[in-house]
Every structure is written in C-alpha cells, then in structure tokens.
Write a protein that holds these residues in place. Structure first.
Motif, PDB file in Angstrom:
ATOM      1  N   THR A  31       0.841  -1.205   0.000  1.00 47.04           N
ATOM      2  CA  THR A  31       0.000   0.000   0.000  1.00 47.04           C
ATOM      3  C   THR A  31       0.877   1.258   0.000  1.00 47.04           C
ATOM      4  OG1 THR A  31      -1.631  -1.208   1.279  1.00 47.04           O
ATOM      5  CG2 THR A  31      -1.893   1.172   1.206  1.00 47.04           C
ATOM      6  N   SER A  32       1.893   1.257   0.857  1.00 43.08           N
ATOM      7  CA  SER A  32       2.720   2.467   0.925  1.00 43.08           C
ATOM      8  C   SER A  32       3.556   2.619  -0.345  1.00 43.08           C
ATOM      9  CB  SER A  32       3.603   2.449   2.172  1.00 43.08           C
ATOM     10  OG  SER A  32       4.224   1.206   2.323  1.00 43.08           O
ATOM     11  N   TYR A  33       4.006   1.488  -0.920  1.00 43.64           N
ATOM     12  CA  TYR A  33       4.763   1.579  -2.179  1.00 43.64           C
ATOM     13  C   TYR A  33       3.896   2.207  -3.273  1.00 43.64           C
ATOM     14  CZ  TYR A  33       7.496   0.431  -6.270  1.00 43.64           C
ATOM     15  OH  TYR A  33       8.208   0.540  -7.435  1.00 43.64           O
ATOM     16  N   LYS A  34       2.667   1.719  -3.373  1.00 43.05           N
ATOM     17  CA  LYS A  34       1.778   2.233  -4.429  1.00 43.05           C
ATOM     18  C   LYS A  34       1.540   3.732  -4.257  1.00 43.05           C
ATOM     19  CE  LYS A  34      -0.404  -2.198  -5.214  1.00 43.05           C
ATOM     20  NZ  LYS A  34      -1.509  -3.091  -4.837  1.00 43.05           N
ATOM     21  N   LYS A  35       1.361   4.164  -3.012  1.00 38.87           N
ATOM     22  CA  LYS A  35       1.157   5.608  -2.763  1.00 38.87           C
ATOM     23  C   LYS A  35       2.377   6.393  -3.243  1.00 38.87           C
ATOM     24  CE  LYS A  35      -1.543   5.662   1.456  1.00 38.87           C
ATOM     25  NZ  LYS A  35      -1.330   5.784   2.895  1.00 38.87           N
ATOM     26  N   LEU A  36       3.556   5.850  -2.929  1.00 42.91           N
ATOM     27  CA  LEU A  36       4.786   6.596  -3.229  1.00 42.91           C
ATOM     28  C   LEU A  36       5.077   6.705  -4.723  1.00 42.91           C
ATOM     29  CD1 LEU A  36       6.808   5.288  -0.202  1.00 42.91           C
ATOM     30  CD2 LEU A  36       6.788   7.693  -0.887  1.00 42.91           C
ATOM     31  N   VAL A  37       4.612   5.765  -5.527  1.00 41.76           N
ATOM     32  CA  VAL A  37       4.939   5.823  -6.967  1.00 41.76           C
ATOM     33  C   VAL A  37       3.754   6.257  -7.822  1.00 41.76           C
ATOM     34  CG1 VAL A  37       6.804   4.123  -6.768  1.00 41.76           C
ATOM     35  CG2 VAL A  37       4.500   3.343  -7.354  1.00 41.76           C
ATOM     36  N   THR A  38       2.655   6.636  -7.190  1.00 37.78           N
ATOM     37  CA  THR A  38       1.484   7.079  -7.951  1.00 37.78           C
ATOM     38  C   THR A  38       1.872   8.196  -8.921  1.00 37.78           C
ATOM     39  OG1 THR A  38       0.063   6.559  -6.114  1.00 37.78           O
ATOM     40  CG2 THR A  38      -0.860   8.042  -7.750  1.00 37.78           C
ATOM     41  N   GLY A  39       1.430   8.042 -10.157  1.00 39.56           N
ATOM     42  CA  GLY A  39       1.663   9.093 -11.153  1.00 39.56           C
ATOM     43  C   GLY A  39       3.050   9.053 -11.773  1.00 39.56           C
ATOM     44  N   LYS A  40       3.901   8.145 -11.349  1.00 41.83           N
ATOM     45  CA  LYS A  40       5.263   8.066 -11.918  1.00 41.83           C
ATOM     46  C   LYS A  40       5.329   6.920 -12.920  1.00 41.83           C
ATOM     47  CE  LYS A  40       6.859  10.871  -8.641  1.00 41.83           C
ATOM     48  NZ  LYS A  40       7.350  12.217  -8.899  1.00 41.83           N
ATOM     49  N   ALA A  41       6.284   7.032 -13.840  1.00 39.19           N
ATOM     50  CA  ALA A  41       6.455   5.966 -14.840  1.00 39.19           C
ATOM     51  C   ALA A  41       6.907   4.682 -14.140  1.00 39.19           C
ATOM     52  CB  ALA A  41       7.498   6.399 -15.860  1.00 39.19           C
ATOM     53  N   VAL A  42       6.267   3.553 -14.511  1.00 33.25           N
ATOM     54  CA  VAL A  42       6.611   2.276 -13.897  1.00 33.25           C
ATOM     55  C   VAL A  42       8.005   1.841 -14.347  1.00 33.25           C
ATOM     56  CG1 VAL A  42       5.977  -0.180 -13.738  1.00 33.25           C
ATOM     57  CG2 VAL A  42       4.204   1.586 -13.714  1.00 33.25           C
ATOM     58  N   GLN A  43       8.815   1.371 -13.391  1.00 36.04           N
ATOM     59  CA  GLN A  43      10.178   0.903 -13.692  1.00 36.04           C
ATOM     60  C   GLN A  43      10.136  -0.390 -14.506  1.00 36.04           C
ATOM     61  OE1 GLN A  43      13.381   1.744 -12.742  1.00 36.04           O
ATOM     62  NE2 GLN A  43      12.858   3.617 -11.671  1.00 36.04           N
ATOM     63  N   PRO A  44      11.142  -0.623 -15.354  1.00 33.70           N
ATOM     64  CA  PRO A  44      11.223  -1.929 -16.015  1.00 33.70           C
ATOM     65  C   PRO A  44      11.375  -3.045 -14.966  1.00 33.70           C
ATOM     66  CG  PRO A  44      13.082  -0.504 -16.656  1.00 33.70           C
ATOM     67  CD  PRO A  44      12.241   0.273 -15.709  1.00 33.70           C
ATOM     68  N   PRO A  45      11.078  -4.316 -15.354  1.00 36.63           N
ATOM     69  CA  PRO A  45      11.111  -5.412 -14.376  1.00 36.63           C
ATOM     70  C   PRO A  45      12.450  -5.508 -13.643  1.00 36.63           C
ATOM     71  CG  PRO A  45      10.186  -6.164 -16.439  1.00 36.63           C
ATOM     72  CD  PRO A  45      10.685  -4.772 -16.693  1.00 36.63           C
ATOM     73  N   LEU A  46      12.362  -5.911 -12.384  1.00 36.52           N
ATOM     74  CA  LEU A  46      13.542  -6.061 -11.535  1.00 36.52           C
ATOM     75  C   LEU A  46      13.806  -7.548 -11.289  1.00 36.52           C
ATOM     76  CD1 LEU A  46      15.644  -5.018  -9.374  1.00 36.52           C
ATOM     77  CD2 LEU A  46      13.756  -5.068  -7.731  1.00 36.52           C
ATOM     78  N   VAL A  47      15.033  -7.988 -11.563  1.00 38.35           N
ATOM     79  CA  VAL A  47      15.405  -9.382 -11.323  1.00 38.35           C
ATOM     80  C   VAL A  47      15.825  -9.533  -9.857  1.00 38.35           C
ATOM     81  CG1 VAL A  47      17.093 -11.178 -11.891  1.00 38.35           C
ATOM     82  CG2 VAL A  47      16.134  -9.721 -13.707  1.00 38.35           C
ATOM     83  N   ILE A  48      15.252 -10.522  -9.170  1.00 41.56           N
ATOM     84  CA  ILE A  48      15.648 -10.783  -7.765  1.00 41.56           C
ATOM     85  C   ILE A  48      16.239 -12.176  -7.650  1.00 41.56           C
ATOM     86  CG2 ILE A  48      14.929 -10.868  -5.362  1.00 41.56           C
ATOM     87  CD1 ILE A  48      12.532  -9.409  -5.920  1.00 41.56           C
ATOM     88  N   ASP A  49      17.484 -12.240  -7.167  1.00 42.22           N
ATOM     89  CA  ASP A  49      18.116 -13.517  -6.813  1.00 42.22           C
ATOM     90  C   ASP A  49      17.718 -13.798  -5.364  1.00 42.22           C
ATOM     91  OD1 ASP A  49      19.937 -15.393  -5.805  1.00 42.22           O
ATOM     92  OD2 ASP A  49      21.598 -13.956  -5.824  1.00 42.22           O
ATOM     93  N   CYS A  50      16.898 -14.824  -5.174  1.00 39.60           N
ATOM     94  CA  CYS A  50      16.343 -15.094  -3.829  1.00 39.60           C
ATOM     95  C   CYS A  50      17.241 -16.006  -3.007  1.00 39.60           C
ATOM     96  CB  CYS A  50      14.952 -15.699  -3.946  1.00 39.60           C
ATOM     97  SG  CYS A  50      13.796 -14.647  -4.826  1.00 39.60           S
ATOM     98  N   ALA A  51      18.441 -16.331  -3.484  1.00 39.70           N
ATOM     99  CA  ALA A  51      19.420 -17.138  -2.731  1.00 39.70           C
ATOM    100  C   ALA A  51      18.883 -18.532  -2.401  1.00 39.70           C
ATOM    101  CB  ALA A  51      19.853 -16.409  -1.452  1.00 39.70           C
ATOM    102  N   ASN A  52      17.830 -18.959  -3.102  1.00 39.10           N
ATOM    103  CA  ASN A  52      17.152 -20.240  -2.825  1.00 39.10           C
ATOM    104  C   ASN A  52      16.717 -20.324  -1.368  1.00 39.10           C
ATOM    105  OD1 ASN A  52      17.322 -21.348  -5.467  1.00 39.10           O
ATOM    106  ND2 ASN A  52      19.521 -21.650  -5.114  1.00 39.10           N
ATOM    107  N   GLY A  53      16.378 -19.180  -0.808  1.00 41.99           N
ATOM    108  CA  GLY A  53      15.965 -19.120   0.596  1.00 41.99           C
ATOM    109  C   GLY A  53      14.514 -18.700   0.714  1.00 41.99           C
ATOM    110  N   VAL A  54      14.127 -18.464   1.939  1.00 42.41           N
ATOM    111  CA  VAL A  54      12.737 -18.195   2.266  1.00 42.41           C
ATOM    112  C   VAL A  54      12.247 -16.860   1.674  1.00 42.41           C
ATOM    113  CG1 VAL A  54      13.386 -17.181   4.485  1.00 42.41           C
ATOM    114  CG2 VAL A  54      11.129 -18.153   4.194  1.00 42.41           C
ATOM    115  N   GLY A  55      13.202 -16.001   1.310  1.00 47.41           N
ATOM    116  CA  GLY A  55      12.838 -14.741   0.659  1.00 47.41           C
ATOM    117  C   GLY A  55      12.066 -14.979  -0.628  1.00 47.41           C
ATOM    118  N   ALA A  56      12.283 -16.166  -1.247  1.00 50.30           N
ATOM    119  CA  ALA A  56      11.583 -16.484  -2.494  1.00 50.30           C
ATOM    120  C   ALA A  56      10.070 -16.518  -2.255  1.00 50.30           C
ATOM    121  CB  ALA A  56      12.052 -17.832  -3.030  1.00 50.30           C
TER     122      ALA A  56
END
Ligand SMILES: CC(=O)N[C@H]1[C@@H](OP(=O)(O)O)O[C@H](CO)[C@@H](O)[C@@H]1O
Ligand SMILES: [Mg+2]
Length: 540
Positions: free
Chosen positions: A187-212
């Motif tokens: 919710t807070s992310y969406k508020k902060l980027v409202t009206g701005k150009a969307v960034q190209p996709p971001l690649v995330i290396d999740c380290a094969n951990g729980v962050g995935a």
C-alpha cells in the motif's frame, strides 16, 4: 525472591537435549551460530531463555528465529527478538551464553536460578502467545504457549513481534499477520509511486531461501506497479541455499551469481537477497558486460539524499535532522560522499550497534556495506510529520511521501524486501537507472580476507574497531604497510560470527588493495602464531 522455576520439568526435558561436552557456545552478533547437528541442546535452552525474557517483560511476545541466514545450509543459527522487534538486549546475551554452556541438568537449573535472581524475574507474570517454532520442549518445560510463525523471513518475524506487542495501542505497528505485512508494504509503495512511470522489471536472486516465498507474495500484492522476476527461488533443493548466489556471494566475490548470466540484460538492474532476506545488494551489467555493484553503502547514499531532499521540500529541515551510521567496512568513498552532506557516525560491526546509534537521530539511516540496514524515524519525528500544516502543494506532497516512507520501511530491522521497495521508490522518483545511481560516487577498490589464527580473542580493537590495541605492536606495523599504498586503508578485527580474524583493505587501484590485504593478512597470520606449514599461499 524464592524461585518458582519448574525444576522437575526442566531437568526431565533437559535429559532429552544433552549438551555436547567439549563445545563452548557463544551468543554473538548472529545469536548462537554453528553446525546444525550440535545445536539441539541450544535450541531447548533458548526456548527457556525466551520464556524467561517474556516473563521479565511482563509477558510480552519474544521472537525466536532459526536460520542459516547468509551461510551455507548446514551452518545454522538461532537468535532472539525483543518485543519492539529489536535484537536481544546485550546483557541477556551473556545470560544466554552461560545457560547454553551449563554442562548438566543441575548446572542448567543453577544458571537459570542466577538469571531469575539477577534479572529479578517474576515467574508469575502472564504470557502472551510467543512465536517459536522448533523450541517446543523449552517452552513445555516452562509451561509457556507458542505461536508458530511458520517458515518466514527474519524481518517478517521482527515485524510480527512488534505488531503483536503494539496491537490496540496508539503505536500499533500493523496487523499482526503476514498478510498485514504485505499489505503495509504494498500500500505504501503504491502511494509513493502514484503518477510516476513504472520501472522496467527487476530481477531478484532469492538465494534459494525463504525470501523467495515472500517475494512471490509481494509480487502479487504489487500488481502492475512493479514486476519482480524471481530467480534462485527454489526453497527445497538440498544444498542450494546461498550456494553461488545470494547477497553475501555477490558482495564478497564482487560478481553476479553465475545462474543470472543468461538472464540479466545489459543495463537491467537486479538484486540479491540473503537466505533469510535481511540483506540486499543491487547490481547491473553495463553495455560492455562489466559488473557494477550497488551495495549497502550505495543504498545508504541513495536513500539518505532522497530523504534529505524531501525534508527540505517539506520545509522541515530545521526540525528534522537526518544522520547516517556506518561501520569500518563502509567504502571510504561512501563515507566521504556522505560526510560532505550530513552527519555520519562509525560504530562497531553488527547491526545492533548501528541500530542503537541510528536511534539518536531524528531520521537515522544505517546500512552495513554487506546490505543489511534500514531507516529509523524517531517518535517525535513521526509526530511532527503527523501534525505539520503544509503551506504549498509541494510541501504537502513531500510530507505525504515522508509519512508513506515511515510505513514502507521496516523499522524493526534490516529487511531486504522493504529496502528493495525503498530503493525502487527513489529510482522511480529520480528516473535513475543503475548507472546514474552508481555514479553518485566511485567506490575505492577493496578486498576482504579471512585469517585463521590460534586464538582470535587475542585481537582487541578500539575506535569502532578501526585500530588494534592487542596483540601489542601489530597496529603500528599495519600502519607502516598502509602508508606505502596510495589511498590505502586497512584494519583488522576478530569476527563475531566465525572463528577467524577479518582483514579489510582499500587502495586507489584494485591490484594495490589486493596486495595490501594479502600483506596485512600475512603479517597477522605470522604475528598471531599461525602454523607456517598451512600458511595460505596468497598471503604475502
Ligand atoms: C564483514 C562482515 O560482513 N561482517 C558481518 C559478519 O560479522 P563478523 O563479526 O564480521 O563475522 O556477520 C554479521 C552478522 O550477519 C554482520 O553484521 C557483519 O557485517
Ligand atoms: Mg541474514
């Protein structure tokens, strides 16, 4: 005070979790950390300590995290989380160590009695449900109840602990569920980027951990405001955790995980989490395929500059002062860049030191170079933002953004996913790609090395670990070496998490930084009485 420890059940269950006789455990920066196969008795005892800590704090919820963090899979650890989502208070680290090392059930009960007496714990205090997974026997011995937070990231556990403890108060941190966490962030992310150009996709290396798992849920919550491309997201492949991937691999080897070689396009930004998703390192490949790392120092620089700008635009620069906290491992170029703009403090390694120092600022930005960090907004600062009456639309927008940042940022502890969204907000607002961000300052070439010595406790430091006071005379010899290198800086300190001494060196050229590090490592090895027959070949 008469003890009301449930001595019989402690002794009985302790018999099922014998302490290995020759091993000495130590509660350090990463809690108790060692090979998983010898940690059984520690987990049982941590259960008891957590229960006592909760009793001491009037039954408030304590968290217990079992994780390999950024280490290889068999190298496990367990740490306690205090009620505000912070690390365990330092004086209790000592109690935990004594209790983990009691050799028999009788000694264990004696050590617990000492803790109950010295910490003046009222054993009749009530319990709130606590969040402990593998520690049921420790709890059973104390008659405590537990809430199992399941398989989750370290920062989510910290979030849950604080949310449970602030529920229904005016300081309510959020809904005390994982869903509440994702809702707060997205919710807070969406508020902060409202009206701005969307960034190209971001690649995330999740380290094969729980962050995935967490990144997957976050990706869904973000909808079309940001696309996350998950890589190294297998949480069930044995041995894959942090193996040639993850934030520590990228930071230490200064290259991309080989698994991303065919994924990453030139210029595309990517980031790596560590195994429990509390560290974050960004990077990109330039048009010539060269690797550029955007580590914790670069994140601190990006974020601090952005917050200062918002505070200025809001017209609050007199009331809200922003400061940064770093450790000796911060790149010298980052320290210089930051010192020219705001107050910077250097503290000892370990996030608890950074966190406490950051609490002294109105807004305290802290990051370890390895990508662990966050931003703390003091309560008076939050109140100022809530009560402020802006006089222009620009001021009003800036204040709204600052308020949303207080929601977006996980202020309990460094949180890779929350930090990642924070970075994405700044990049979106500034229309930066990795390249523009990278150009804030140019990192000094550096090298981190390890040195095995017979007794790392012989190494004592001062000045936020930047200088050795023991072994005597060694610092003077390091100083002599450093003087021979242009832009040279080097320091040596005992690791708090591994049985090694760490050596860090910086110089104007990479070859010189490497050479300085290897010379200092060689000096340390020889001076500390390292075995000449197993002296590492690369040491000079
Ligand atoms: C050079 C380095 O990265 N040191 C790390 C490492 O501590 P050592 O005390 O250096 O082993 O692990 C800590 C816990 O994760 C982290 O806080 C710290 O930054
Ligand atoms: Mg970690």
């Amino acid at each position: 005070m008469p003890s009301a420890l449930p001595v019989e059940s402690i002794k009985l269950l302790s018999g099922q979790h014998h302490k290995p006789s020759i091993i000495r455990f130590q509660y350090g920066t990463a809690g108790f950390r060692t090979t998983a196969s010898i940690l059984d008795s520690v987990l049982f005892r941590v259960g008891i300590v957590a229960a006592l800590r909760s009793k001491k704090l009037d039954g408030r919820t304590i968290g217990v995290m079992v994780t390999a963090s950024h280490n290889p899979e068999p190298d496990n650890g367990v740490k306690l989380v205090d009620p505000r989502g912070e690390m365990l208070e330092a004086s209790w680290e000592v109690h935990a160590t004594t209790i983990a090392n009691a050799s028999t059930a009788d000694d264990l009960v004696d050590a617990l009695e000492v803790l109950v007496q010295t910490a003046k714990i009222d054993l009749h205090a009530p319990f709130w449900p606590s969040l402990v997974a593998a520690l049921e026997d420790g709890f059973k011995a104390m008659g405590a109840t537990a809430r199992n937070a399941g398989v989750t990231t370290t920062p989510i556990l910290h979030y849950l602990v604080r949310s449970i403890n602030t529920k229904g108060t005016k300081y309510s941190y959020g809904e005390d569920t994982e869903a509440g966490y994702f809702a707060k962030l997205s919710t807070s992310y969406k508020k902060l980027v409202t009206g701005k150009a969307v960034q190209p996709p971001l690649v995330i290396d999740c380290a094969n951990g729980v962050g995935a798992l967490a990144a997957k849920t976050l990706n869904e919550s973000l909808g079309n405001t940001l696309e996350l491309v998950l890589e190294n997201a297998s949480t069930t492949t044995p041995g894959a955790l942090n193996n040639a991937c993850g934030a520590d691999f990228v930071k230490v080897s200064q290259k991309i995980p080989p698994s991303l070689a065919n994924v990453l396009q030139p210029g595309q930004r990517a980031c790596s989490l560590d195994g429990d998703a509390d560290r974050l390192i960004y990077y990109y490949l330039d048009d010539r395929g060269a690797f550029h790392m955007l580590d914790g120092d670069k994140i601190a620089a990006l974020v601090a500059a952005f917050i200062i700008e918002l505070v200025k635009v809001a017209g609050l620069e007199e009331k809200i002062k922003v400061g940064v906290v770093q450790t000796a491992y911060a790149n010298g170029a980052s320290t210089k860049y930051l010192q020219e703009r705001l107050p910077v403090k250097c503290v000892s390694t370990g996030v608890k030191h950074l966190h406490h120092a950051a609490e002294r600022y109105n807004v305290g930005v802290y990051f370890e170079a390895n990508g662990h960090g966050t931003v703390l907004f003091s309560q008076p600062t939050v109140d100022i933002l809530a009560e402020y009456q802006p006089s222009t639309p620009a001021q009003s927008r800036a204040v709204e953004h600052l308020v949303s940042l207080t929601e977006l940022i996980n202020q309990t502890v460094g949180d890779a996913l929350s930090d990642m969204l924070l970075v994405e907000v700044v990049l979106t607002h500034k229309s930066y790609r990795g390249e523009e961000w990278d150009s804030l300052y140019v990192d000094l070439p550096n090298r981190l090395a390890k040195c095995s010595v017979p007794d790392r406790n012989a190494f004592k430091t001062e000045d936020a670990e930047r200088r050795l006071v023991s072994p005597p005379g060694l610092q003077a010899r390091i100083d002599e070496l450093v003087l021979r290198y242009q832009g040279g800086r080097s320091f040596v300190r005992p690791s708090g998490t591994e049985d090694v001494v760490r050596v860090y060196a910086e110089a104007s050229l990479k070859s010189q930084a490497d050479e300085l590090a290897m010379r200092v490592a060689g000096l340390v090895y020889d001076e500390a009485g390292g075995d000449p027959t197993s002296r590492p070949k690369e040491f000079l």
